[in-house]
Scaffold this active site. Structure first.
Site, PDB file in Angstrom:
ATOM      1  N   LYS A  57       1.082  -5.721  -2.732  1.00 21.80           N
ATOM      2  CA  LYS A  57       0.464  -5.831  -1.408  1.00 21.80           C
ATOM      3  C   LYS A  57      -1.039  -5.580  -1.505  1.00 21.80           C
ATOM      4  O   LYS A  57      -1.840  -6.280  -0.887  1.00 21.80           O
ATOM      5  CB  LYS A  57       1.111  -4.840  -0.433  1.00 21.80           C
ATOM      6  CG  LYS A  57       2.482  -5.297   0.039  1.00 21.80           C
ATOM      7  CD  LYS A  57       3.259  -4.202   0.761  1.00 21.80           C
ATOM      8  CE  LYS A  57       4.685  -4.664   1.044  1.00 21.80           C
ATOM      9  NZ  LYS A  57       5.566  -3.602   1.487  1.00 21.80           N
ATOM     10  N   GLN A 101       5.984   2.304   3.661  1.00 25.19           N
ATOM     11  CA  GLN A 101       6.804   1.664   2.616  1.00 25.19           C
ATOM     12  C   GLN A 101       8.174   2.334   2.549  1.00 25.19           C
ATOM     13  O   GLN A 101       8.273   3.543   2.370  1.00 25.19           O
ATOM     14  CB  GLN A 101       6.075   1.781   1.261  1.00 25.19           C
ATOM     15  CG  GLN A 101       6.798   1.102   0.114  1.00 25.19           C
ATOM     16  CD  GLN A 101       6.878  -0.415   0.253  1.00 25.19           C
ATOM     17  OE1 GLN A 101       5.934  -1.068   0.669  1.00 25.19           O
ATOM     18  NE2 GLN A 101       8.024  -0.976  -0.073  1.00 25.19           N
ATOM     19  N   ASP A 124       4.275  -4.410  10.225  1.00 23.18           N
ATOM     20  CA  ASP A 124       5.614  -4.860   9.854  1.00 23.18           C
ATOM     21  C   ASP A 124       6.360  -5.513  11.016  1.00 23.18           C
ATOM     22  O   ASP A 124       7.451  -6.051  10.834  1.00 23.18           O
ATOM     23  CB  ASP A 124       6.427  -3.651   9.348  1.00 23.18           C
ATOM     24  CG  ASP A 124       6.887  -3.850   7.915  1.00 23.18           C
ATOM     25  OD1 ASP A 124       6.771  -4.982   7.423  1.00 23.18           O
ATOM     26  OD2 ASP A 124       7.368  -2.895   7.296  1.00 23.18           O
TER      27      ASP A 124
END
Length: 293
Positions: A57, A101, A124
């Site tokens: 990422k 995460q 997200d």
């Protein structure tokens, strides 16, 4: 008769194309806004798979021109400490997207951390406010993996209106939001799961079959209608007889590729699309903050 081989839906190639578009967008916005977009990825503990994802990422952020403002916390970090960090990031004007995460160490409550993120910084797309926008077909940040699936179908001009779509898996990460996105495109949607009776029969009716369960090679050729579109969201690490580990999906790729018309590979299918949509959400949030989008 030779075995039919399905056309590959190349998520890796599309993700690179999206990154290039975002790079150009960031370059032009940055001159107006005076700073780059910022994404904060919070990682707790030392899960090796998570470390790889976070590194990927960060690399992708760098490529597009997004400032990576991530933080890595020790395993024993408390819920209160993390909530406080998220509150600070909510207030931080350099940060446009925040992501926790997963998986987290057992003592932490992921849902409550997610609820702490400001909805407009929810990179997200999993905050209840953003899921509510999706239910109501309103604009908002969309869950990355399902949005990546939809983008890939759109790129290959696969028609969805009036088609029978079966989503195997009902998680809040993929199954449920994806079913809603398919409904938005006028597909007739069935969600199948561990309690579904006659899973084989249900799957065989699908024009579009999406597997998002996390069970290696659950979907066999016998479960796929000839000429169907098969999307494999699963990423499972398995070991072969020699003890070498490899990534496989929820679909028995070799066998299903002989029956389906289109199929996504693992790796190189939906995985790269998820990261591309995360970057897209961050840039969308960045431009909206300044009333540009």
């Amino acid at each position: 008769m030779p075995a039919q081989t399905a056309q590959i839906l190349d998520g890796k190639a599309l993700a690179q194309k999206i990154q290039l578009q975002l790079q150009n967008q960031v370059r032009s916005l940055q001159t107006k806004i005076g700073r780059p977009p910022g994404l904060a990825v919070l990682m707790v503990g030392d899960n090796p798979a998570s470390a790889v994802y976070v590194r990927n990422k960060e690399k992708s952020c760098h490529k597009v021109g997004i400032a990576s403002l991530g933080k890595h916390f020790p395993e024993n970090t408390s819920q209160a400490e993390l909530e406080q960090v998220i509150q600070q990031l909510n207030q931080d004007e350099r940060v446009d997207g925040i992501l926790v995460q997963l998986p987290l160490p057992k003592h932490l409550d992921a849902v409550s951390l997610l609820h702490t993120i400001a909805p407009h910084k929810d990179a997200d797309g999993l905050h209840p406010v953003n899921l509510g926008h999706l239910v109501r077909s309103e604009t908002g940040l969309r869950s990355c993996t399902p949005a990546g699936v939809m983008k890939l179908l759109q790129e290959y001009q696969i028609p969805l209106a009036g088609k029978k779509a079966v989503v195997v898996g009902r998680s809040i990460l993929v199954g449920k939001p994806l079913a809603l996105m398919l409904l938005e495109e006028n597909a007739t949607v069935t969600i199948a799961h561990s309690r579904t009776q006659d899973l084989v029969g249900v799957c065989r009716e699908a024009d579009l079959l999406i597997a998002a369960v996390g069970k290696p090679q659950l979907i066999t050729a016998a479960m796929v209608k000839p000429g169907a579109v098969v999307i494999d969201v699963g990423i499972n690490r398995v070991e072969d007889e020699q003890g070498k580990s490899q990534l496989v999906g929820d679909v028995d790729f070799e066998a299903v590729a002989e029956v389906a018309q289109y199929i996504t590979p693992v790796p190189g299918g939906i995985g790269p699309m998820t990261v591309a949509m995360l970057l897209q959400n961050t840039v969308t949030s960045y431009s909206r903050t300044f009333g540009i989008a």
